[in-house]
Design a protein around this motif. Sequence first.
Motif, mmCIF file in Angstrom:
data_model
loop_
_atom_site.group_PDB
_atom_site.id
_atom_site.type_symbol
_atom_site.label_atom_id
_atom_site.label_comp_id
_atom_site.label_asym_id
_atom_site.label_seq_id
_atom_site.Cartn_x
_atom_site.Cartn_y
_atom_site.Cartn_z
ATOM 1 N N ASP A 1 -8.696 5.435 -4.726
ATOM 2 C CA ASP A 1 -8.937 6.442 -3.691
ATOM 3 C C ASP A 1 -8.122 7.703 -3.963
ATOM 4 N N PHE A 2 -6.874 7.529 -4.386
ATOM 5 C CA PHE A 2 -6.008 8.675 -4.681
ATOM 6 C C PHE A 2 -6.545 9.457 -5.878
ATOM 7 N N VAL B 1 0.828 -1.201 0.000
ATOM 8 C CA VAL B 1 0.000 0.000 0.000
ATOM 9 C C VAL B 1 0.865 1.255 0.000
ATOM 10 N N ALA B 2 1.942 1.231 0.792
ATOM 11 C CA ALA B 2 2.834 2.394 0.864
ATOM 12 C C ALA B 2 3.494 2.662 -0.485
ATOM 13 N N ARG C 1 0.922 4.286 -2.812
ATOM 14 C CA ARG C 1 0.700 5.688 -2.436
ATOM 15 C C ARG C 1 1.885 6.558 -2.846
ATOM 16 N N GLU C 2 3.080 6.005 -2.712
ATOM 17 C CA GLU C 2 4.281 6.753 -3.103
ATOM 18 C C GLU C 2 4.286 7.038 -4.601
ATOM 19 N N ARG D 1 -9.591 11.547 -4.793
ATOM 20 C CA ARG D 1 -9.263 12.671 -3.909
ATOM 21 C C ARG D 1 -8.492 13.769 -4.631
ATOM 22 N N HIS D 2 -7.852 13.428 -5.747
ATOM 23 C CA HIS D 2 -7.056 14.410 -6.497
ATOM 24 C C HIS D 2 -7.545 14.466 -7.940
ATOM 25 N N CYS E 1 1.662 7.112 -6.627
ATOM 26 C CA CYS E 1 0.566 8.036 -6.945
ATOM 27 C C CYS E 1 0.949 9.469 -6.597
ATOM 28 N N ALA E 2 1.578 9.659 -5.442
ATOM 29 C CA ALA E 2 1.986 11.008 -5.041
ATOM 30 C C ALA E 2 3.018 11.570 -6.011
ATOM 31 N N VAL F 1 -6.167 1.495 -3.414
ATOM 32 C CA VAL F 1 -5.371 2.654 -3.009
ATOM 33 C C VAL F 1 -5.280 3.654 -4.154
ATOM 34 N N MET F 2 -5.034 3.145 -5.367
ATOM 35 C CA MET F 2 -4.927 4.024 -6.527
ATOM 36 C C MET F 2 -6.246 4.738 -6.802
#
Length: 296
Positions: A146-147, A102-103, A106-107, A150-151, A109-110, A143-144
């Motif tokens: 959700d990102f 998951v981390a 998220r990394e 939100r963006h 995606c950011a 996770v992707m």
Amino acid sequence: MSEDCIRDELKELGELIGLTSVKEAIEDLVVHLVNERSYRAQGARILPARRHLVFSGPAGVGKRRVARTFGQICARLGALEKGHMVVVDGEDLTAVSFDKKVALMRERCAAALDGVLFIRNDAFLPAGILRSTGDLRLDAVDVMIDFMLRHRGRMLVILDARPNQFDYISFHLGLARLFNQTIAFPPYDVFELLQILAAKARRMDLELPEGIECDLFPWIIANMRRSDWRNACEIGNLFSRAVGQRASRGIRLRRADFGAFERDDFRQALATMQSDVPVLAHPFGIPGRRPRPGLP
């Protein structure tokens, strides 16, 4: 549709060998981006568009290159702030622990914010439908998504998918809602692959040796039937080996200048790639030859 700011990107797309339908699809998307830019210039309020795409097709047909160029076009036209591309490979998601997987997602995606997130087909799109919500790769997809929600408007996500992976996209309701446009990348035919090989030679200010088609046609036709055939990647591998054979020949002959390609450079390169290639009828009706070890 003429826009000076994207002239170089459109030229790069136009110079790609083959892929006519892909170029037309990208041009349609560019028209929408140009119109949105015009509306914004007139003071209109434009809601963030959902531009996420599925690139469908076999390996080695330019999906990543087109994705990178399209991201640059989006940045030039103001649809994305940066337009850079971040790639997620299957190796990125091989961590055993759920938290690590998951981390990592998220990394990635950011890092892709204001640019393109390119998801390779081996990352988390399995060949079959995942029915267990406890699957670690399915969690990475969530996770992707959700990102992305939100963006919204700050990231373009492109899935590199094989045709047998569409069931999974349809099964996952989040993916089905977000990815509603697919661009199909066809495999290269034998003539396009030879054009790609010739283009690689020209970049080195070299020409392919005369008669090389007679050696390459049977090898390409026989191998492009393989399920793991990688199109232009296979040609790139062949070319790299031929360059190595040319260099070895130059060193062996103690020549400072390795000189032009010779037909035997490619024959030896083929020999290192495959030990036995069946003889097929030549498309131009040239009779087949009895195969020697490693040669068609």
